[in-house]
Design a protein around this motif. Sequence first.
Motif, PDB file in Angstrom:
ATOM      1  N   HIS A  84       0.831  -1.201   0.000  1.00  0.00           N
ATOM      2  CA  HIS A  84       0.000   0.000   0.000  1.00  0.00           C
ATOM      3  C   HIS A  84       0.869   1.256   0.000  1.00  0.00           C
ATOM      4  CE1 HIS A  84      -3.548   2.444   0.426  1.00  0.00           C
ATOM      5  NE2 HIS A  84      -2.934   3.119   1.398  1.00  0.00           N
ATOM      6  N   GLN A  85       1.953   1.233   0.747  1.00  0.00           N
ATOM      7  CA  GLN A  85       2.833   2.394   0.772  1.00  0.00           C
ATOM      8  C   GLN A  85       3.395   2.667  -0.622  1.00  0.00           C
ATOM      9  OE1 GLN A  85       3.099   4.541   3.282  1.00  0.00           O
ATOM     10  NE2 GLN A  85       4.255   5.792   1.858  1.00  0.00           N
ATOM     11  N   GLU A  86       3.762   1.600  -1.327  1.00  0.00           N
ATOM     12  CA  GLU A  86       4.263   1.751  -2.697  1.00  0.00           C
ATOM     13  C   GLU A  86       3.164   2.287  -3.621  1.00  0.00           C
ATOM     14  OE1 GLU A  86       7.017   1.746  -5.714  1.00  0.00           O
ATOM     15  OE2 GLU A  86       7.417   1.254  -3.621  1.00  0.00           O
ATOM     16  N   LEU A  87       1.971   1.716  -3.513  1.00  0.00           N
ATOM     17  CA  LEU A  87       0.839   2.197  -4.316  1.00  0.00           C
ATOM     18  C   LEU A  87       0.483   3.640  -3.958  1.00  0.00           C
ATOM     19  CD1 LEU A  87      -1.494  -0.920  -4.307  1.00  0.00           C
ATOM     20  CD2 LEU A  87      -0.646   0.253  -6.339  1.00  0.00           C
ATOM     21  N   LYS A  88       0.531   3.949  -2.690  1.00  0.00           N
ATOM     22  CA  LYS A  88       0.210   5.302  -2.241  1.00  0.00           C
ATOM     23  C   LYS A  88       1.210   6.303  -2.808  1.00  0.00           C
ATOM     24  CE  LYS A  88      -0.468   8.006   1.940  1.00  0.00           C
ATOM     25  NZ  LYS A  88      -0.509   7.984   3.411  1.00  0.00           N
ATOM     26  N   SER A  89       2.477   5.963  -2.750  1.00  0.00           N
ATOM     27  CA  SER A  89       3.519   6.850  -3.274  1.00  0.00           C
ATOM     28  C   SER A  89       3.320   7.113  -4.765  1.00  0.00           C
ATOM     29  CB  SER A  89       4.889   6.235  -3.013  1.00  0.00           C
ATOM     30  OG  SER A  89       5.894   6.983  -3.621  1.00  0.00           O
ATOM     31  N   ARG A  90       3.095   6.057  -5.517  1.00  0.00           N
ATOM     32  CA  ARG A  90       2.886   6.210  -6.961  1.00  0.00           C
ATOM     33  C   ARG A  90       1.578   6.922  -7.258  1.00  0.00           C
ATOM     34  NH1 ARG A  90       5.354   0.651  -9.563  1.00  0.00           N
ATOM     35  NH2 ARG A  90       7.329   0.738  -8.431  1.00  0.00           N
ATOM     36  N   SER A  91       0.585   6.670  -6.431  1.00  0.00           N
ATOM     37  CA  SER A  91      -0.715   7.329  -6.624  1.00  0.00           C
ATOM     38  C   SER A  91      -0.624   8.817  -6.323  1.00  0.00           C
ATOM     39  CB  SER A  91      -1.773   6.672  -5.737  1.00  0.00           C
ATOM     40  OG  SER A  91      -1.995   5.337  -6.154  1.00  0.00           O
ATOM     41  N   GLU A  92       0.186   9.179  -5.344  1.00  0.00           N
ATOM     42  CA  GLU A  92       0.389  10.604  -5.061  1.00  0.00           C
ATOM     43  C   GLU A  92       1.080  11.294  -6.237  1.00  0.00           C
ATOM     44  OE1 GLU A  92       2.394  10.230  -1.305  1.00  0.00           O
ATOM     45  OE2 GLU A  92       0.514  10.381  -0.180  1.00  0.00           O
ATOM     46  N   GLN A  93       2.025  10.606  -6.877  1.00  0.00           N
ATOM     47  CA  GLN A  93       2.648  11.145  -8.088  1.00  0.00           C
ATOM     48  C   GLN A  93       1.600  11.321  -9.178  1.00  0.00           C
ATOM     49  OE1 GLN A  93       5.571   8.220  -9.109  1.00  0.00           O
ATOM     50  NE2 GLN A  93       7.077   8.965  -7.630  1.00  0.00           N
ATOM     51  N   LEU A  94       0.747  10.333  -9.321  1.00  0.00           N
ATOM     52  CA  LEU A  94      -0.320  10.383 -10.312  1.00  0.00           C
ATOM     53  C   LEU A  94      -1.272  11.535 -10.022  1.00  0.00           C
ATOM     54  CD1 LEU A  94      -1.669   9.023 -12.746  1.00  0.00           C
ATOM     55  CD2 LEU A  94      -2.832   7.503 -11.144  1.00  0.00           C
ATOM     56  N   LEU A  95      -1.598  11.727  -8.766  1.00  0.00           N
ATOM     57  CA  LEU A  95      -2.490  12.823  -8.378  1.00  0.00           C
ATOM     58  C   LEU A  95      -1.835  14.173  -8.670  1.00  0.00           C
ATOM     59  CD1 LEU A  95      -5.243  13.468  -7.156  1.00  0.00           C
ATOM     60  CD2 LEU A  95      -4.163  13.397  -4.893  1.00  0.00           C
ATOM     61  N   ASP A  96      -0.551  14.309  -8.370  1.00  0.00           N
ATOM     62  CA  ASP A  96       0.162  15.557  -8.680  1.00  0.00           C
ATOM     63  C   ASP A  96       0.135  15.836 -10.178  1.00  0.00           C
ATOM     64  OD1 ASP A  96       0.783  16.010  -6.034  1.00  0.00           O
ATOM     65  OD2 ASP A  96       2.832  15.226  -6.187  1.00  0.00           O
ATOM     66  N   THR A  97       0.406  14.817 -10.976  1.00  0.00           N
ATOM     67  CA  THR A  97       0.391  14.977 -12.432  1.00  0.00           C
ATOM     68  C   THR A  97      -0.999  15.368 -12.917  1.00  0.00           C
ATOM     69  OG1 THR A  97       2.142  13.329 -12.653  1.00  0.00           O
ATOM     70  CG2 THR A  97       0.863  13.816 -14.622  1.00  0.00           C
TER      71      THR A  97
END
Length: 136
Positions: A84-97
Amino acid sequence: MKKVMLGLLSLSLLLLSGCALLEETTNSLNYAEEATAYVNDLNNFLEKASTLEADELRTELKNLQTTITDFIDIDPPAIAEDIHQELKSRSEQLLDTTNNLMDQGEITVEQFTDTELYRTIENIQSLQNQIEQLEL
């Protein structure tokens, strides 16, 4: 009498630990289902995004922002904390983009496909095997 009480206490503890194990397994399965649904939502977004008009794309990006935020806020079971931490990190990047793209005003499909969005979603998709392992 003490032996009976000790036996009942032992049985109760055994049942309680079994319930905790069952609950953790259920939570793990539920999380795996939610994470899989999330990745599928991202896949579906990618598939249809390139065929949308600018207004439709903007609407879908808003929906995507909500989907991402909802997933980031999930409280994972202990067994899924790392993934989840890995998914969360990548998802936060996705949200920023996604936020940056929305801030640009009018969005064209060309602008959309030139962003980090595609690559970030593909990175999230690469975690699908780890998510599926949670269901075992």
